[in-house]
Scaffold this active site. Structure first.
Site, PDB file in Angstrom:
ATOM      1  N   ARG A   1      -8.954  -0.073   4.771  1.00  0.00           N
ATOM      2  CA  ARG A   1      -8.377   0.910   3.360  1.00  0.00           C
ATOM      3  C   ARG A   1      -6.751   0.222   3.221  1.00  0.00           C
ATOM      4  NH1 ARG A   1      -6.904   6.101   7.367  1.00  0.00           N
ATOM      5  NH2 ARG A   1      -5.643   6.063   5.716  1.00  0.00           N
ATOM      6  N   CYS A  52      -5.454   7.573   9.148  1.00  0.00           N
ATOM      7  CA  CYS A  52      -4.890   7.524  10.289  1.00  0.00           C
ATOM      8  C   CYS A  52      -5.069   7.923  11.348  1.00  0.00           C
ATOM      9  CB  CYS A  52      -4.836   6.131  10.841  1.00  0.00           C
ATOM     10  SG  CYS A  52      -4.728   4.868  10.311  1.00  0.00           S
ATOM     11  N   PRO A 108       1.283  16.359  11.019  1.00  0.00           N
ATOM     12  CA  PRO A 108       0.816  18.113  10.540  1.00  0.00           C
ATOM     13  C   PRO A 108       1.964  17.472   9.034  1.00  0.00           C
ATOM     14  CG  PRO A 108       3.537  17.443  11.828  1.00  0.00           C
ATOM     15  CD  PRO A 108       2.235  16.063  12.170  1.00  0.00           C
ATOM     16  N   ILE A 109       2.160  18.518   8.408  1.00  0.00           N
ATOM     17  CA  ILE A 109       2.929  18.435   7.344  1.00  0.00           C
ATOM     18  C   ILE A 109       3.611  19.804   7.253  1.00  0.00           C
ATOM     19  CG2 ILE A 109       1.398  17.453   5.514  1.00  0.00           C
ATOM     20  CD1 ILE A 109       0.035  19.913   4.750  1.00  0.00           C
ATOM     21  N   ASP A 110       4.473  20.254   7.883  1.00  0.00           N
ATOM     22  CA  ASP A 110       5.199  21.088   8.404  1.00  0.00           C
ATOM     23  C   ASP A 110       6.555  20.354   7.286  1.00  0.00           C
ATOM     24  OD1 ASP A 110       5.140  19.972  10.228  1.00  0.00           O
ATOM     25  OD2 ASP A 110       7.580  20.884  11.029  1.00  0.00           O
ATOM     26  N   LEU A 111       7.221  19.582   7.333  1.00  0.00           N
ATOM     27  CA  LEU A 111       8.244  19.052   6.829  1.00  0.00           C
ATOM     28  C   LEU A 111       7.923  19.391   5.711  1.00  0.00           C
ATOM     29  CD1 LEU A 111      10.062  15.902   8.741  1.00  0.00           C
ATOM     30  CD2 LEU A 111       9.848  18.618   9.102  1.00  0.00           C
ATOM     31  N   LYS A 154       1.131  -1.153   0.074  1.00  0.00           N
ATOM     32  CA  LYS A 154       0.407  -0.592   0.130  1.00  0.00           C
ATOM     33  C   LYS A 154       0.661   1.651  -0.047  1.00  0.00           C
ATOM     34  CE  LYS A 154      -1.628   1.651   4.221  1.00  0.00           C
ATOM     35  NZ  LYS A 154      -1.608   2.557   4.778  1.00  0.00           N
ATOM     36  N   ASN A 155       1.915   1.060   0.973  1.00  0.00           N
ATOM     37  CA  ASN A 155       2.819   2.469   1.181  1.00  0.00           C
ATOM     38  C   ASN A 155       3.527   3.211  -0.382  1.00  0.00           C
ATOM     39  OD1 ASN A 155       0.921   2.498   3.563  1.00  0.00           O
ATOM     40  ND2 ASN A 155       2.797   2.773   4.908  1.00  0.00           N
ATOM     41  N   ARG A 208      -4.045   9.145   3.597  1.00  0.00           N
ATOM     42  CA  ARG A 208      -2.848  10.300   4.161  1.00  0.00           C
ATOM     43  C   ARG A 208      -2.031  11.336   2.777  1.00  0.00           C
ATOM     44  NH1 ARG A 208       0.331  13.678   7.735  1.00  0.00           N
ATOM     45  NH2 ARG A 208       2.158  14.071   7.126  1.00  0.00           N
TER      46      ARG A 208
HETATM   47  C1  EPZ Z   1       4.316   7.126   6.070  1.00  0.00           C
HETATM   48  O1  EPZ Z   1       3.050   7.978   6.607  1.00  0.00           O
HETATM   49  C2  EPZ Z   1       2.929   5.681   6.021  1.00  0.00           C
HETATM   50  N1  EPZ Z   1       2.377   5.981   5.569  1.00  0.00           N
HETATM   51  C3  EPZ Z   1       2.694   5.612   7.338  1.00  0.00           C
HETATM   52  O2  EPZ Z   1       2.098   3.751   7.374  1.00  0.00           O
HETATM   53  C4  EPZ Z   1       4.031   5.077   8.269  1.00  0.00           C
HETATM   54  O3  EPZ Z   1       3.746   4.592  10.049  1.00  0.00           O
HETATM   55  C5  EPZ Z   1       4.555   6.531   8.702  1.00  0.00           C
HETATM   56  O4  EPZ Z   1       5.247   6.719   7.563  1.00  0.00           O
HETATM   57  C6  EPZ Z   1       6.110   6.361   9.217  1.00  0.00           C
HETATM   58  O5  EPZ Z   1       7.269   5.098   9.208  1.00  0.00           O
HETATM   59  C7  EPZ Z   1       2.255   6.149   4.274  1.00  0.00           C
HETATM   60  O6  EPZ Z   1       3.452   5.272   3.393  1.00  0.00           O
HETATM   61  C8  EPZ Z   1       1.319   5.997   3.091  1.00  0.00           C
HETATM   62  P1  EPZ Z   1       6.007  10.628   8.040  1.00  0.00           P
HETATM   63  P2  EPZ Z   1       4.247   9.764   6.663  1.00  0.00           P
HETATM   64  O7  EPZ Z   1       5.684  11.335   7.539  1.00  0.00           O
HETATM   65  O8  EPZ Z   1       4.641   9.483   5.305  1.00  0.00           O
HETATM   66  C9  EPZ Z   1       5.946  13.185  11.963  1.00  0.00           C
HETATM   67  C10 EPZ Z   1       0.267   2.704   7.702  1.00  0.00           C
HETATM   68  O9  EPZ Z   1      -0.379   2.048   8.450  1.00  0.00           O
HETATM   69  N2  EPZ Z   1       5.980  14.401  10.839  1.00  0.00           N
HETATM   70  O10 EPZ Z   1       7.563   9.247   8.115  1.00  0.00           O
HETATM   71  O11 EPZ Z   1       2.903  10.384   7.103  1.00  0.00           O
HETATM   72  C11 EPZ Z   1       4.520  12.994  11.726  1.00  0.00           C
HETATM   73  O12 EPZ Z   1       4.340  13.718  12.888  1.00  0.00           O
HETATM   74  C12 EPZ Z   1       1.231   4.278   7.675  1.00  0.00           C
HETATM   75  O13 EPZ Z   1       0.154   2.361   6.427  1.00  0.00           O
HETATM   76  C13 EPZ Z   1       6.673  16.096  11.047  1.00  0.00           C
HETATM   77  O14 EPZ Z   1       6.104  16.227  12.259  1.00  0.00           O
HETATM   78  O15 EPZ Z   1       4.686   9.281   8.649  1.00  0.00           O
HETATM   79  C14 EPZ Z   1       5.595  11.506  12.561  1.00  0.00           C
HETATM   80  O16 EPZ Z   1       5.269  11.728  14.108  1.00  0.00           O
HETATM   81  C15 EPZ Z   1       0.074   4.866   9.177  1.00  0.00           C
HETATM   82  N3  EPZ Z   1       5.684  16.779  10.294  1.00  0.00           N
HETATM   83  C16 EPZ Z   1       6.681  11.800  11.924  1.00  0.00           C
HETATM   84  O17 EPZ Z   1       7.281  12.539  11.106  1.00  0.00           O
HETATM   85  C17 EPZ Z   1       5.451  16.757   8.647  1.00  0.00           C
HETATM   86  O18 EPZ Z   1       6.007  17.264   7.520  1.00  0.00           O
HETATM   87  C18 EPZ Z   1       6.437  10.439  10.739  1.00  0.00           C
HETATM   88  O19 EPZ Z   1       6.234  10.793   9.771  1.00  0.00           O
HETATM   89  C19 EPZ Z   1       5.631  15.032   9.070  1.00  0.00           C
HETATM   90  C20 EPZ Z   1       5.719  14.081   9.805  1.00  0.00           C
END
Ligand code: EPZ
Length: 429
Positions: free
Chosen positions: A400, A117, A123-126, A23-24, A93
């Site tokens: 999902r 989820c 957030p999406i700040d990064l 999926k990811n 997401r």
């Molecule tokens: C991806 O989510 C995966 N989803 C998630 O899988 C997975 O848990 C996650 O990566 C971590 O490995 C998909 O690929 C669709 P992140 P993503 O940006 O990209 C923080 C599942 O069950 N962050 O790596 O949203 C964030 O809050 C899902 O399949 C910021 O602070 O994860 C989190 O604490 C759940 N600012 C951490 O980083 C940002 O701009 C990791 O988030 C972006 C993220």
């Protein structure tokens, strides 16, 4: 009509299962099809609520979309829209990755924040900081994102955290940047490598995927016809591993790449499961009670212990001998399943990021509620070893990310079915 999953515990699992496409991986690759300016044939694309939602978005912006089994064809020759309506954005997401794709292809994009989820703030700040640092002009105001590609200057951006989604967004936007893009502290997940492989076969120039420094070259011309096969879903593979671990029995996971989830496989082996690579994937056997406490489970960015596996492994440890300490470092709200497991008789102490699980002899089936995708899968898995019946509500979350979780487990011999909730009072629980 509400649906739920009914599991009657106590049956060992036996057989083999084809692990679905990731999926990811599929979600960012489908978004990347927008860059291709032609036809992309994506094989092994799982048929999920999330991939259906992404395909709906691609159709809305003007792509031709066709699914035949697990092969999806996307024709992105003619992109008509650069806005994504809230109703589509909120379904998943990964919709946020369309920001980088639309900016690179059309020069502008407008959308609301993504769904996904509820694991915490998310957030999406990064994402926005990276895009703006590379020359785009992306602003979020009142939940609405408006962006254009600005100078598209490119250059180097250091991620303060190896965010998977932000890495993907910057890889896609990087394809339109004049001076190329270097992402430092990039996410290293196998899904990033799969996205890079698709992008390179589409005629772009992505190097270093899988390492902390990813470089996207400028100037390559996209191919008119691209084909790509999605990797196996490592978290679905972990789910079936944990199902065998709790229920007992043996299974071959066809297509599973142990190297994509070695932390989890190593832990389950240390706990008493037997595993061996086969020509087609991975064989796993579990007999007798497992032992917990084989090292602390600390989730972190790949190649650390995957946060998505934490709910599934928590379930395994609820009936393993001994105590297991878990530290969830990726999301601030990823323990919702533990309350439900406690209601089934698990002995769990929660303190902020930490969860201490003391193994009990058995769990007792009852009605439980899913709060997120992997937590829901963990509850279904718990039902496989619980005494009596476990009814799992709110299973839309599970759909999902899994193609018919109940059919997969039934094919391994589990006593499990999907039922439609006629009487409303089940919902009042
Ligand atoms: C991806 O989510 C995966 N989803 C998630 O899988 C997975 O848990 C996650 O990566 C971590 O490995 C998909 O690929 C669709 P992140 P993503 O940006 O990209 C923080 C599942 O069950 N962050 O790596 O949203 C964030 O809050 C899902 O399949 C910021 O602070 O994860 C989190 O604490 C759940 N600012 C951490 O980083 C940002 O701009 C990791 O988030 C972006 C993220």
């Amino acid at each position: 009509m509400k649906e739920s999953i009914l599991v009657r515990g106590g049956r060992p699992l036996l057989g083999s299962v084809e692990v679905q496409g990731s999926k990811n991986s599929a979600l960012p690759i489908l978004a990347a099809c927008v860059l291709a300016d032609g036809v992309s044939v994506i094989e092994n694309c799982p048929d999920l609520l999330d991939t259906a939602a992404m395909l709906d978005i691609l159709e809305y912006i003007g792509c031709g979309v066709e699914r035949s089994g697990h092969t999806v064809t996307v024709d992105s020759t003619d992109i008509k829209r650069t806005d994504v309506p809230d109703g589509l954005m909120h379904r998943l997401r990964s919709s946020i990755v369309l920001l980088g794709a639309l900016l690179a292809r059309t020069g502008r994009a407008s959308m609301s924040g993504p769904g996904g989820c509820e694991l915490g703030q998310r957030p999406i700040d990064l994402h926005l900081a990276g895009l703006n640092a590379l020359g785009a002009r992306a602003r979020e105001c009142g939940g609405v994102i408006k962006a254009d590609c600005g100078s598209r200057r490119g250059g180097e951006f250091v991620l303060s955290f190896p965010s998977v989604g932000a890495t993907e967004n910057l890889m896609l936007f990087g394809t339109c940047c004049r001076d190329g893009v270097t992402i430092v502290n990039a996410a290293r997940e196998p899904e990033i490598c799969d996205l890079a492989e698709y992008m390179n076969s589409a005629g772009f120039d992505v190097r270093g995927a899988g390492s902390a420094v990813v470089h996207i070259g400028s100037g390559k011309r996209p191919e008119r016809l691209v084909s790509h096969r999605i990797i196996a879903d490592r978290i679905a593979a972990v789910t079936w591993l944990c199902a065998v671990a709790v229920a007992g029995g043996e299974a071959e996971l066809i297509g599973a790449e142990r190297g994509h989830f070695s932390c989890v496989a190593d832990l389950l082996e240390a706990s008493g499961c037997r595993m061996e690579k086969t020509e087609n994937g991975l064989f796993v056997r579990s007999c007798g009670r497992l032992s917990g406490g084989k090292g602390m489970i600390r989730t972190g960015p790949y190649p650390c212990f995957p946060t998505d596996a934490q709910p599934l492994v928590s379930t395994v440890m609820t009936t393993a001998r001994g105590c297991t300490l878990i530290e969830e470092n990726m999301f601030e709200n990823r323990y919702s399943h533990l309350g439900e497991l406690s209601g089934m008789g698990a002995d769990i102490e929660l303190n902020g990021r930490f969860a201490l699980i003391r193994g009990v002899d058995t769990l007792c089936g009852r009605t439980v509620r899913t709060h997120d995708l992997r937590g829901g899968a963990a509850l279904v898995t718990a039902g496989l070893c619980a005494l009596g019946e476990t009814r799992v509500l709110n299973i839309g979350y599970i759909d999902r990310g899994y193609e018919s979780i109940e059919k997969t487990l039934e094919s391994l011999g589990a006593d499990i079915e999907r039922v439609t909730e006629e009487n409303e009072d089940t919902e009042k629980r």
